[in-house]
Design a protein around this motif. Structure first.
Motif, PDB file in Angstrom:
ATOM      1  N   LEU A   1      62.909  52.220  23.632  1.00  0.00           N
ATOM      2  CA  LEU A   1      64.265  52.757  23.580  1.00  0.00           C
ATOM      3  C   LEU A   1      64.530  53.613  24.816  1.00  0.00           C
ATOM      4  N   GLN A   2      65.756  53.611  25.284  1.00  0.00           N
ATOM      5  CA  GLN A   2      66.103  54.323  26.506  1.00  0.00           C
ATOM      6  C   GLN A   2      66.302  55.804  26.214  1.00  0.00           C
ATOM      7  N   LEU A   3      65.655  56.649  27.007  1.00  0.00           N
ATOM      8  CA  LEU A   3      65.636  58.078  26.715  1.00  0.00           C
ATOM      9  C   LEU A   3      67.027  58.697  26.655  1.00  0.00           C
ATOM     10  N   TYR A   4      67.938  58.239  27.502  1.00  0.00           N
ATOM     11  CA  TYR A   4      69.260  58.854  27.506  1.00  0.00           C
ATOM     12  C   TYR A   4      70.107  58.428  26.306  1.00  0.00           C
ATOM     13  N   GLN A   5      69.546  57.536  25.464  1.00  0.00           N
ATOM     14  CA  GLN A   5      70.236  57.122  24.249  1.00  0.00           C
ATOM     15  C   GLN A   5      69.728  57.867  23.014  1.00  0.00           C
ATOM     16  N   PHE A   6      68.911  58.892  23.243  1.00  0.00           N
ATOM     17  CA  PHE A   6      68.438  59.726  22.137  1.00  0.00           C
ATOM     18  C   PHE A   6      69.373  60.918  21.949  1.00  0.00           C
ATOM     19  N   GLY A   7      69.616  61.263  20.702  1.00  0.00           N
ATOM     20  CA  GLY A   7      70.384  62.456  20.390  1.00  0.00           C
ATOM     21  C   GLY A   7      69.456  63.633  20.139  1.00  0.00           C
ATOM     22  N   GLU A   8      69.913  64.564  19.300  1.00  0.00           N
ATOM     23  CA  GLU A   8      69.136  65.768  19.012  1.00  0.00           C
ATOM     24  C   GLU A   8      67.833  65.418  18.296  1.00  0.00           C
ATOM     25  N   THR A   9      66.741  65.983  18.772  1.00  0.00           N
ATOM     26  CA  THR A   9      65.445  65.809  18.122  1.00  0.00           C
ATOM     27  C   THR A   9      65.398  66.659  16.855  1.00  0.00           C
ATOM     28  N   VAL A  10      64.768  66.126  15.814  1.00  0.00           N
ATOM     29  CA  VAL A  10      64.670  66.871  14.559  1.00  0.00           C
ATOM     30  C   VAL A  10      63.200  67.055  14.181  1.00  0.00           C
ATOM     31  N   SER A  11      62.954  68.064  13.355  1.00  0.00           N
ATOM     32  CA  SER A  11      61.629  68.295  12.791  1.00  0.00           C
ATOM     33  C   SER A  11      61.695  68.073  11.289  1.00  0.00           C
TER      34      SER A  11
END
Length: 273
Positions: free
Chosen positions: A122-132
């Motif tokens: 997956l392309q990094l700039y297509q990631f939203g907020e990281t969650v825990s």
């Protein structure tokens, strides 16, 4: 001088050349030991670095940081962090405290889960907020991570889910009684994370709440990224709860809107295993 040094994600040899040179010259070397781990263990690190390591647990870093800072006033001190030094906010707090005390600092960066996750295709700039995703208990089942997954999904973005680890944790009973007895380390698996997400979805459906991300959402389970035993598997969320990814550490990606290139890349992880 206080050095913040990233160790990367695999084993002892993932430290940078610059980082290793600094570790070898330092008078004291602390190994942060609660936000992540390396699969090789402390003994292998000490052998490769040629230095004894002082384990820095959460209590030391967040409540007893003076032990690190006071040493750095007079000596060269290294603070080692798995991944990149600033993948966790608590380490920035340590840096700011050092600056307030006018202790010189230097940072040596390294690979972290935040950029290495690109290996899943997956392309990094297509990631939203990281969650825990935290471990649930019988009386505490927070679901704020699900709302953030929904927010990312509505924008077509992928979500990287970082899974809880428990190192040197006390049970509620031992904590209340003041007994320094610690539970065995626990590392959340992608199966456990999938189970908690599915339970969240089911509860919301029973309460007629919006559930745009449900059991059929596509996911990628990631285990031991950066190591020789790295493993990735693509499945729907309801299938992911049955996929054994082996030893820690695990991460889970909730897939958003896919680019054609990403679709091709995910086929690598959808093969029989």
């Amino acid at each position: 001088m206080l050095y913040f040094i990233g160790l990367g994600l695999g084993d002892a040899q993932d430290i940078t050349v610059k980082g290793l040179d600094i570790v070898k010259k330092c008078d004291k070397v602390f190994l942060e030991h609660y936000t992540s781990i390396l699969t090789c263990g402390q003994e292998a690190l000490e052998k490769f670095y040629g230095k004894p390591l002082l384990l820095a647990d959460r209590d030391l870093v967040e409540q007893g940081a003076e032990q690190i800072l006071n040493a750095a006033k007079e000596q060269d001190v290294a603070f080692l962090v798995v991944g990149d030094p600033f993948g966790a906010t608590t380490h920035m707090d340590l840096l700011l405290r050092a600056q307030e005390l006018e202790i010189p600092t230097q940072t040596v960066h390294n690979a972290s889960i935040m950029n290495a996750i690109g290996a899943c295709g997956l392309q990094l700039y297509q990631f939203g907020e990281t969650v825990s995703i935290p471990f649930w208990t019988d009386t505490w089942k927070p679901e704020s991570f699900y709302e953030k997954i929904i927010s990312n999904s509505e924008r077509g973005l992928h979500t990287l889910c970082l899974l809880d680890i428990k190192v040197k944790e006390q049970s509620e009973e031992n904590l209340i009684k003041g007994r320094k007895i610690y539970d065995p380390p626990r590392f959340m698996t992608t199966q456990q994370a999938a189970n908690q997400l599915i339970e969240t979805v089911k509860r919301r459906k029973l309460e007629s709440l919006p559930t745009p991300v449900d059991e059929k959402v596509q996911c990628i389970a990631v285990a031991r990224i950066g190591s020789e035993t790295q493993k990735m598997v693509t499945r729907c969320l309801d299938e992911m709860q049955f996929i054994d990814m082996g030893p820690p550490l695990h991460s889970l990606v909730i897939v958003g809107r896919l680019h054609p290139l990403e679709m091709d890349a995910l086929k690598m992880h959808a093969l029989p295993y």
